[in-house]
Design an enzyme around this catalytic site. Structure first.
Site, PDB file in Angstrom:
ATOM      1  N   GLY A 152       0.318   0.460  -5.115  1.00  0.00           N
ATOM      2  CA  GLY A 152      -0.935  -0.474  -5.097  1.00  0.00           C
ATOM      3  C   GLY A 152      -1.764   0.149  -6.149  1.00  0.00           C
ATOM      4  O   GLY A 152      -2.198   1.138  -6.345  1.00  0.00           O
TER       5      GLY A 152
ATOM      6  N   CYS B 264       0.784  -1.269  -0.106  1.00  0.00           N
ATOM      7  CA  CYS B 264       0.059   0.017   0.209  1.00  0.00           C
ATOM      8  C   CYS B 264       0.663   1.093   0.105  1.00  0.00           C
ATOM      9  O   CYS B 264       1.950   1.179   0.177  1.00  0.00           O
ATOM     10  CB  CYS B 264      -0.925  -0.070   1.248  1.00  0.00           C
ATOM     11  SG  CYS B 264      -1.770  -1.409   1.728  1.00  0.00           S
TER      12      CYS B 264
ATOM     13  N   ASN C 168      -0.167   0.899   5.952  1.00  0.00           N
ATOM     14  CA  ASN C 168       0.876   0.107   5.090  1.00  0.00           C
ATOM     15  C   ASN C 168       1.527  -0.693   5.665  1.00  0.00           C
ATOM     16  O   ASN C 168       2.066  -0.237   6.697  1.00  0.00           O
ATOM     17  CB  ASN C 168       1.685   1.320   4.465  1.00  0.00           C
ATOM     18  CG  ASN C 168       2.836   0.549   3.554  1.00  0.00           C
ATOM     19  OD1 ASN C 168       3.940   1.070   3.500  1.00  0.00           O
ATOM     20  ND2 ASN C 168       2.744  -0.261   2.941  1.00  0.00           N
TER      21      ASN C 168
END
Length: 471
Positions: free
Chosen positions: A40, A14, A114
């Protein structure tokens, strides 16, 4: 679930972006996420707050597909957090798209994360037994439940209590009715940086997001640090001290954008240095050096400079082809490389080629590229990798394959070379790789190399599986 769909590269889980104190918070978050798109491509989301209410929009796909001007106008408020996702824990659905939003007794809260929590499975089970009802299969929701259950009077104290329970890798942004909170795990496994823009504070996974909006970089969020930003300004507190930091070397080798600076190192400069070190360690007689676009270009330039072999653009990337991981079968995945990359015949025909890549995961892509270069007339193809062999899975928010799918886990370099069909294959040693960061003491450094060495900086729980909450 994802393994059959992934291309032959690791995927970062992420990217996160947050801003507080600017009337155009949603629009700026959109541009910030656009710059972090490489982290991502599966889903994107933005949540804003106007002091009383959260406004959100998220969806599957790229940032440019999920948002348009009309949608951004509905996201009002002077603070926002955003997220781009490639799923590791939790399945591929809009329910797991972030930021996740929650309303509870003390107000509204949105979370963007993340990383990967290595003990999420255990906490999830315990919370369910205590009566928690989960809406998603994402490990991020575990954090929200811990915060909601904490009876402390302030968000900072709730966070501290929750963070004392979770283990693993995380860069987390939390947006409440009046605050933006940013935290980074005690080992610094996932990157997070702080910036400023027109009197507002911004936080992002990479500094390239600051450049995209014209923000200035202030500093990196420190491992084990919590930053709280509200109308009174910024304050910081340490919530944990790790015995040592463990910055992810793969951020520099592959994931991050070359124009980002992470923890004091410029990504392009490190990659170029890795290429130079590869040339020192493995000089090859050849006519031309080419890199696999885009992440290996910097290393290829470094190798060419060091050896005085001309650098050329020998592979062209078609930027308008969908990522190969959306193609389900192995056969299509191998064919998909040709859709994505083409060899420049005039550059490689009749030439001995040094092909630089940053890593080999399964080997299928490397095999196809070597074949493609031979079909384009290369007389020799020497494959040089600007990192050590990837032998172990990552549990810290990078979608690696299971260990048995990694070609270097059970094959020697010679066996990998034969499978790929290259004239020679050379990897950069761990010692040389770390020397790019100025490391001289191999026993005592501040980087995580678990995917190369199998030595993890945190405890890895026996019941941890790649998709630990999927049932």
């Amino acid at each position: 679930m994802h393994n059959e769909m992934m291309s032959d590269k690791f995927h970062e889980e992420c990217g996160v972006f947050g801003i507080i104190g600017h009337e155009k918070s949603a629009e700026l978050t959109y541009y910030g996420l656009y710059a972090l798109q490489h982290r991502g491509q599966e889903s994107a989301g933005i949540v804003t707050v106007d002091g009383r209410k959260l406004y959100q929009h998220k969806g599957m796909g790229l940032v440019s597909e999920v948002f348009n001007e009309e949608i951004l106008k509905t996201l009002v408020g002077n603070a926002a957090i955003g997220h781009v996702r490639y799923s590791t824990t939790g399945d591929s659905s809009v329910a797991n798209a972030q930021p996740l939003t929650f309303g509870f007794q003390r107000g509204n809260m949105a979370l963007a994360h993340n990383g990967n929590l290595t003990n999420a499975y255990q906490i999830h089970g315990r919370l369910e037994r205590q009566g928690s009802i989960f809406q998603t299969t994402s490990d991020t929701e575990v954090v929200a439940h811990l915060i909601a259950k904490s009876g402390m009077p302030t968000i900072e104290e709730n966070m501290r209590e929750s963070l004392s329970v979770i283990k693993g890798a995380y860069a987390i942004l939390i947006l409440t009715d009046d605050k933006l909170v940013a935290v980074r795990d005690p080992h610094g496994l996932r990157p997070l940086a702080l910036g400023q823009f027109e009197g507002a504070y911004v936080v992002a996974s990479e500094t390239c997001a600051f450049d995209a909006i014209g923000a200035s970089y202030v500093r990196d969020v420190e491992p084990g640090e919590m930053i709280i930003i509200d109308k009174n300004g910024l304050r910081s507190q340490k919530f944990a001290h790790a015995s040592k930091t463990s910055f992810c070397t793969f951020e520099y080798i592959y994931f991050a954008r070359p124009d980002s600076d992470i923890d004091g190192f410029n990504v392009h400069s490190i990659r170029k240095k890795l290429g130079k070190l590869l040339a020192e360690e493995h000089p090859v007689e050849a006519d031309v050096v080419i890199g696999v676009p885009d992440s290996s270009i910097s290393a290829a330039i470094g190798y060419a400079e060091e050896t005085a072999i001309p650098y050329e653009i020998g592979l062209i990337k078609n930027r308008y082809v969908g990522r190969t991981f959306i193609q389900p079968s192995q056969e299509l995945r191998e064919r998909g490389v040709k859709l994505k990359l083409s060899a420049v015949r005039k550059v490689v025909e009749g030439k001995r080629v040094v092909l630089i890549d940053d890593s080999i995961v399964r080997g299928t892509t490397s095999k196809r590229i070597v074949q493609m270069l031979r079909e384009a007339g290369a007389t020799e193809v020497h494959l040089l990798i600007s990192s050590p062999p990837v032998k172990d899975a990552c549990y810290y928010g990078i979608d690696t394959s299971a260990r048995e799918e990694l070609i270097a886990a059970d094959k020697t370099v010679k066996e990998i070379q034969e499978y790929i069909g290259a004239d020679s294959l050379h990897y950069l040693s761990e010692e040389k790789m770390l020397s790019a960061f100025g490391v001289t003491d191999m026993a005592n450094h501040k980087f995580c190399n678990a995917c190369f060495t199998g030595t993890y900086p945190t405890e890895i729980y026996e019941s941890l599986e790649k998709h630990m909450l999927e049932r």
